[in-house]
Design a protein around this motif. Structure first.
Motif, PDB file in Angstrom:
ATOM      1  N   THR A 162       0.883  -1.307  -0.203  1.00 16.44           N
ATOM      2  CA  THR A 162      -0.179  -0.113  -0.103  1.00 16.44           C
ATOM      3  C   THR A 162       0.821   1.284   0.108  1.00 16.44           C
ATOM      4  O   THR A 162       1.786   1.094   0.882  1.00 16.44           O
ATOM      5  CB  THR A 162      -0.767   0.042   1.182  1.00 16.44           C
ATOM      6  N   LEU A 163       0.553   2.366  -0.848  1.00 14.50           N
ATOM      7  CA  LEU A 163       1.468   3.424  -1.084  1.00 14.50           C
ATOM      8  C   LEU A 163       1.669   4.023   0.490  1.00 14.50           C
ATOM      9  O   LEU A 163       0.605   4.360   1.260  1.00 14.50           O
ATOM     10  CB  LEU A 163       0.774   4.347  -1.666  1.00 14.50           C
ATOM     11  N   GLY A 164       2.832   4.200   0.825  1.00 11.97           N
ATOM     12  CA  GLY A 164       3.174   5.018   2.130  1.00 11.97           C
ATOM     13  C   GLY A 164       3.301   4.291   3.233  1.00 11.97           C
ATOM     14  O   GLY A 164       3.448   4.850   4.415  1.00 11.97           O
ATOM     15  N   LYS A 165       2.732   2.742   3.205  1.00 13.88           N
ATOM     16  CA  LYS A 165       2.876   1.968   4.266  1.00 13.88           C
ATOM     17  C   LYS A 165       3.451   0.657   3.965  1.00 13.88           C
ATOM     18  O   LYS A 165       3.645   0.137   2.637  1.00 13.88           O
ATOM     19  CB  LYS A 165       1.159   1.475   4.357  1.00 13.88           C
ATOM     20  N   PRO A 166       4.029  -0.052   5.128  1.00 16.27           N
ATOM     21  CA  PRO A 166       4.785  -1.523   4.743  1.00 16.27           C
ATOM     22  C   PRO A 166       3.589  -2.363   4.394  1.00 16.27           C
ATOM     23  O   PRO A 166       2.704  -2.233   4.622  1.00 16.27           O
ATOM     24  CB  PRO A 166       5.153  -1.580   6.227  1.00 16.27           C
ATOM     25  N   PRO A 167       4.194  -3.493   3.804  1.00 17.05           N
ATOM     26  CA  PRO A 167       3.180  -4.438   3.127  1.00 17.05           C
ATOM     27  C   PRO A 167       2.592  -4.963   4.468  1.00 17.05           C
ATOM     28  O   PRO A 167       3.099  -5.203   5.358  1.00 17.05           O
ATOM     29  CB  PRO A 167       4.189  -5.394   2.468  1.00 17.05           C
ATOM     30  N   GLN A 168       1.247  -5.355   4.095  1.00 19.29           N
ATOM     31  CA  GLN A 168       0.381  -6.137   4.998  1.00 19.29           C
ATOM     32  C   GLN A 168      -0.330  -6.981   4.472  1.00 19.29           C
ATOM     33  O   GLN A 168      -1.015  -6.934   3.398  1.00 19.29           O
ATOM     34  CB  GLN A 168      -0.512  -4.816   5.798  1.00 19.29           C
ATOM     35  N   VAL A 169      -0.754  -7.936   5.455  1.00 18.35           N
ATOM     36  CA  VAL A 169      -1.908  -8.870   5.148  1.00 18.35           C
ATOM     37  C   VAL A 169      -3.178  -8.243   5.475  1.00 18.35           C
ATOM     38  O   VAL A 169      -3.112  -7.790   6.555  1.00 18.35           O
ATOM     39  CB  VAL A 169      -1.715 -10.091   5.674  1.00 18.35           C
ATOM     40  N   VAL A 170      -4.122  -8.359   4.698  1.00 17.09           N
ATOM     41  CA  VAL A 170      -5.504  -7.988   4.946  1.00 17.09           C
ATOM     42  C   VAL A 170      -6.186  -8.761   5.704  1.00 17.09           C
ATOM     43  O   VAL A 170      -6.286  -9.836   5.343  1.00 17.09           O
ATOM     44  CB  VAL A 170      -6.243  -7.534   3.409  1.00 17.09           C
ATOM     45  N   ASN A 171      -6.656  -8.235   6.880  1.00 17.71           N
ATOM     46  CA  ASN A 171      -7.321  -9.135   8.016  1.00 17.71           C
ATOM     47  C   ASN A 171      -8.604  -9.955   7.358  1.00 17.71           C
ATOM     48  O   ASN A 171      -8.625 -11.013   7.621  1.00 17.71           O
ATOM     49  CB  ASN A 171      -7.557  -8.259   9.240  1.00 17.71           C
ATOM     50  N   ASP A 172      -9.468  -8.948   6.761  1.00 15.36           N
ATOM     51  CA  ASP A 172     -10.944  -9.593   6.444  1.00 15.36           C
ATOM     52  C   ASP A 172     -10.447 -10.685   5.376  1.00 15.36           C
ATOM     53  O   ASP A 172     -11.202 -11.707   5.450  1.00 15.36           O
ATOM     54  CB  ASP A 172     -11.666  -8.565   5.684  1.00 15.36           C
ATOM     55  N   LYS A 173      -9.882 -10.448   4.494  1.00 17.53           N
ATOM     56  CA  LYS A 173      -9.235 -11.477   3.505  1.00 17.53           C
ATOM     57  C   LYS A 173      -8.786 -12.754   4.144  1.00 17.53           C
ATOM     58  O   LYS A 173      -9.101 -13.769   3.736  1.00 17.53           O
ATOM     59  CB  LYS A 173      -8.461 -11.055   2.333  1.00 17.53           C
ATOM     60  N   MET A 174      -7.707 -12.632   5.087  1.00 17.09           N
ATOM     61  CA  MET A 174      -7.101 -13.567   5.733  1.00 17.09           C
ATOM     62  C   MET A 174      -7.991 -14.479   6.681  1.00 17.09           C
ATOM     63  O   MET A 174      -8.116 -15.895   6.580  1.00 17.09           O
ATOM     64  CB  MET A 174      -6.004 -13.129   6.642  1.00 17.09           C
ATOM     65  N   ILE A 175      -8.918 -13.828   7.148  1.00 19.32           N
ATOM     66  CA  ILE A 175      -9.939 -14.713   8.074  1.00 19.32           C
ATOM     67  C   ILE A 175     -10.748 -15.266   7.085  1.00 19.32           C
ATOM     68  O   ILE A 175     -11.119 -16.489   7.549  1.00 19.32           O
ATOM     69  CB  ILE A 175     -10.986 -13.396   8.810  1.00 19.32           C
ATOM     70  N   ASN A 176     -11.196 -14.845   6.121  1.00 17.35           N
ATOM     71  CA  ASN A 176     -12.274 -15.654   5.200  1.00 17.35           C
ATOM     72  C   ASN A 176     -11.432 -16.862   4.639  1.00 17.35           C
ATOM     73  O   ASN A 176     -12.043 -18.038   4.553  1.00 17.35           O
ATOM     74  CB  ASN A 176     -12.611 -14.542   4.007  1.00 17.35           C
ATOM     75  N   ASP A 177     -10.238 -16.539   4.277  1.00 18.06           N
ATOM     76  CA  ASP A 177      -9.235 -17.540   3.465  1.00 18.06           C
ATOM     77  C   ASP A 177      -9.123 -18.647   4.591  1.00 18.06           C
ATOM     78  O   ASP A 177      -8.991 -20.043   4.670  1.00 18.06           O
ATOM     79  CB  ASP A 177      -7.940 -17.227   3.446  1.00 18.06           C
TER      80      ASP A 177
END
Length: 210
Positions: free
Chosen positions: A183-198
């Protein structure tokens, strides 16, 4: 500069080996934030110690899901961001299936069990924080498909490391990886909602397949 380029290459190689299965083999389950491997991978034997100075070995992976990520307590951005996000996601993840979050410090020189206890308690006392000798850590990170490298000299060195999470099954095998999104201006992150669904999809898939 050359050292940075070399470290970047090492991390890319590690990530390349981690995701190679995606392009070479059929994927049995579509995920939003990660990849379910077409087969489970055994994890190399390891003997670490947790923040309570108790042994942490392959036996501690039995009977519950484990979510691993690597880092170090002096990490300026990725590690505290990751721990904050996992703290927010943990209640819902744990409702889906029993799960332990494991923060593996790859900086044992500075990250003693006492240091890890103070650090992880700030985020969530239920999380595991583990470390050990490099002779134990390095084979384990390779087995998990993660990579790290020390950068700099003296006491103020940094550690470049993978930012994804690795999911280990209740049988103690590596079964999936959750990938960070830039994400622009932020460190790479795992998206919580997608991870929970997965995670919900993976647990359901394993219940019906094993």
């Amino acid at each position: 500069m050359q050292k940075r380029i070399l470290v970047g290459a090492i991390l890319l190689i590690g990530l390349g080996s981690l995701f190679a299965v995606k392009f070479n083999s059929p994927k049995p389950l579509e995920l939003e934030s990660g990849l379910l491997f077409p087969q489970a991978y055994e994890i190399a034997p390891f003997e670490l110690v947790d923040q309570h100075k108790q042994p942490f070995t392959n036996a501690n992976l039995q009977g519950k899901w484990s979510l691993f990520f690597i880092g170090f307590t002096f990490c300026p951005d990725v590690c505290p961001t990751t721990l904050n996000k996992l703290t927010a996601a943990y209640p819902e993840l744990n409702q889906i299936a029993p799960l332990q979050v494991v923060f593996l410090s790859v900086d044992p020189k500075r990250d003693t069990p006492d240091k890890l206890l103070t650090y992880v308690n700030f985020f969530n006392p239920e999380f595991k924080a583990v470390t050990g000798e490099q002779t134990q850590i390095f084979p384990l990170t390779r087995s998990l498909g993660l990579a790290y490298a020390m950068v700099g000299e003296g006491d103020n060195y940094q550690v470049d490391h993978s930012a994804g999470y690795v999911l280990v099954s209740p049988q103690g095998t590596r079964v999936a990886v959750f990938k960070p999104t830039a994400t622009l201006g932020k460190p790479p992150q795992v998206v919580n909602d997608k991870m929970i669904n997965d995670f919900r999809k993976i647990v359901t898939y394993y219940k019906s397949s094993y």
